[in-house]
Design a protein around this motif. Structure first.
Motif, PDB file in Angstrom:
ATOM      1  N   VAL A  15       0.738  -1.242   0.044  1.00 46.90           N
ATOM      2  CA  VAL A  15      -0.011   0.133  -0.092  1.00 46.90           C
ATOM      3  C   VAL A  15       0.866   1.160   0.001  1.00 46.90           C
ATOM      4  CG1 VAL A  15      -1.763   1.301   1.270  1.00 46.90           C
ATOM      5  CG2 VAL A  15      -1.928  -1.311   1.293  1.00 46.90           C
ATOM      6  N   ARG A  50       1.132   4.230  -3.051  1.00 46.06           N
ATOM      7  CA  ARG A  50       1.053   5.540  -2.713  1.00 46.06           C
ATOM      8  C   ARG A  50       2.154   6.427  -3.158  1.00 46.06           C
ATOM      9  NH1 ARG A  50      -3.445   6.359   0.673  1.00 46.06           N
ATOM     10  NH2 ARG A  50      -3.908   4.605   2.189  1.00 46.06           N
ATOM     11  N   HIS A  70      -7.579   7.230  -4.301  1.00 47.96           N
ATOM     12  CA  HIS A  70      -8.025   6.235  -3.377  1.00 47.96           C
ATOM     13  C   HIS A  70      -7.046   5.106  -3.681  1.00 47.96           C
ATOM     14  CE1 HIS A  70     -11.551   8.223  -2.132  1.00 47.96           C
ATOM     15  NE2 HIS A  70     -12.024   8.334  -3.263  1.00 47.96           N
ATOM     16  N   HIS A  71      -6.723   4.213  -2.515  1.00 48.56           N
ATOM     17  CA  HIS A  71      -5.496   3.154  -2.451  1.00 48.56           C
ATOM     18  C   HIS A  71      -6.342   2.235  -1.392  1.00 48.56           C
ATOM     19  CE1 HIS A  71      -3.142   6.817  -3.669  1.00 48.56           C
ATOM     20  NE2 HIS A  71      -2.390   5.825  -4.293  1.00 48.56           N
ATOM     21  N   CYS A  72      -7.266   1.598  -1.897  1.00 49.81           N
ATOM     22  CA  CYS A  72      -8.014   0.532  -0.963  1.00 49.81           C
ATOM     23  C   CYS A  72      -7.327  -0.747  -0.871  1.00 49.81           C
ATOM     24  CB  CYS A  72      -9.581   0.524  -1.536  1.00 49.81           C
ATOM     25  SG  CYS A  72     -10.589   2.215  -1.684  1.00 49.81           S
ATOM     26  N   ASN A 129      -9.431  -2.185   4.102  1.00 49.28           N
ATOM     27  CA  ASN A 129      -9.371  -0.764   4.422  1.00 49.28           C
ATOM     28  C   ASN A 129     -10.093   0.031   3.184  1.00 49.28           C
ATOM     29  OD1 ASN A 129      -8.192   2.176   4.141  1.00 49.28           O
ATOM     30  ND2 ASN A 129      -7.218   1.599   6.159  1.00 49.28           N
ATOM     31  N   ASP A 170     -10.199   3.353   2.629  1.00 42.22           N
ATOM     32  CA  ASP A 170      -9.255   4.462   2.216  1.00 42.22           C
ATOM     33  C   ASP A 170      -9.806   5.874   1.698  1.00 42.22           C
ATOM     34  OD1 ASP A 170      -6.522   5.753   2.060  1.00 42.22           O
ATOM     35  OD2 ASP A 170      -6.676   5.726  -0.132  1.00 42.22           O
TER      36      ASP A 170
END
Length: 226
Positions: free
Chosen positions: A47, A51, A59-61, A76, A78
């Motif tokens: 993650v 990023r 978003h970085h789910c 998560n 995010d």
């Protein structure tokens, strides 16, 4: 007792390395990354890595499942509405059948990077988009099976080691490698973790070596089967 012996599971599936897949849904880009990991630190590391790579994404789910028994499961959203991203992603991982009727995918993290395209999808649309993104990535990702195996060390003279290794492989025994010590070679073999498999191997080894070689139990270990 090591981790392999402590687990109730005898096998499970995981992804073979890293995998990337992209979908476009109503102008939004959903880029899914899958990676084989064995710790929460490694899962969160992907993650953090993404990023930086996709610093301009909204978003970085993420979702991940760890352990042979799949005892660790996290997700998560995010920043997406609660329950619309991470949980659908986790559900897609948890319910993925790796064989007919078998859902046992583990040691895997999924991260979906979303670039917003300007069209709101709504809660239901987001759930479908994130679930579909992970499912589509899994459809094309290479998988491998991990099997809990009982390991044995088999001593052999230098002159006999090559022949014995070939004969064991021909008989269907998994030979992981051969080490050479000061006085003899040691073949490392892996068997199904069952009394029957151990007994059959002992009988086969006795027949191949006229009883001159014995197997030393080295415990259990998870072995990748491709």
């Amino acid at each position: 007792m090591n981790s392999a012996e402590a687990s109730a599971a005898t096998s499970y599936a995981t992804v073979d390395g890293d995998h990337r897949h992209e979908l476009e849904i109503k102008r939004s880009r959903f880029i899914t990354y899958l990676r084989r990991v064995e710790t929460e630190e490694a899962a969160r590391g992907l993650v953090a890595e993404l990023r930086k790579t996709h610093f301009d994404a909204r978003h970085h789910c993420s979702a991940f499942i760890l352990g042979p028994d799949r005892s660790v499961q996290r997700s998560n959203d995010d920043g997406e509405p609660s329950g619309t991203a991470g949980l659908p992603m986790l559900d897609a991982l948890a319910k993925r059948e790796t064989a007919p009727g078998t859902a046992d995918l583990s040691d895997v993290v999924a991260v979906v990077v979303r670039y917003f395209g300007g069209i709101l999808l709504g809660a239901g649309g987001l759930v479908r988009a994130y679930s579909e993104s992970v499912s589509a990535a899994l459809d094309t990702a290479p998988l491998l099976r991990r099997q809990r195996m009982r390991l044995y060390g088999v001593g052999a003279g230098y002159a006999d080691a090559g022949r014995l290794e070939n004969e064991l492989r021909t008989a269907g025994t998994e030979v992981l490698g051969t080490g050479y010590g000061p006085t003899e070679a040691t073949l490392k073999v892996a068997l199904r973790d069952s009394p029957e498999a151990s007994r059959e191997f002992a009988e086969r080894l006795a027949a191949l070596t006229a009883g001159t070689s014995t197997a030393v139990d080295l415990g259990t270990e998870w072995v990748d089967l491709r």
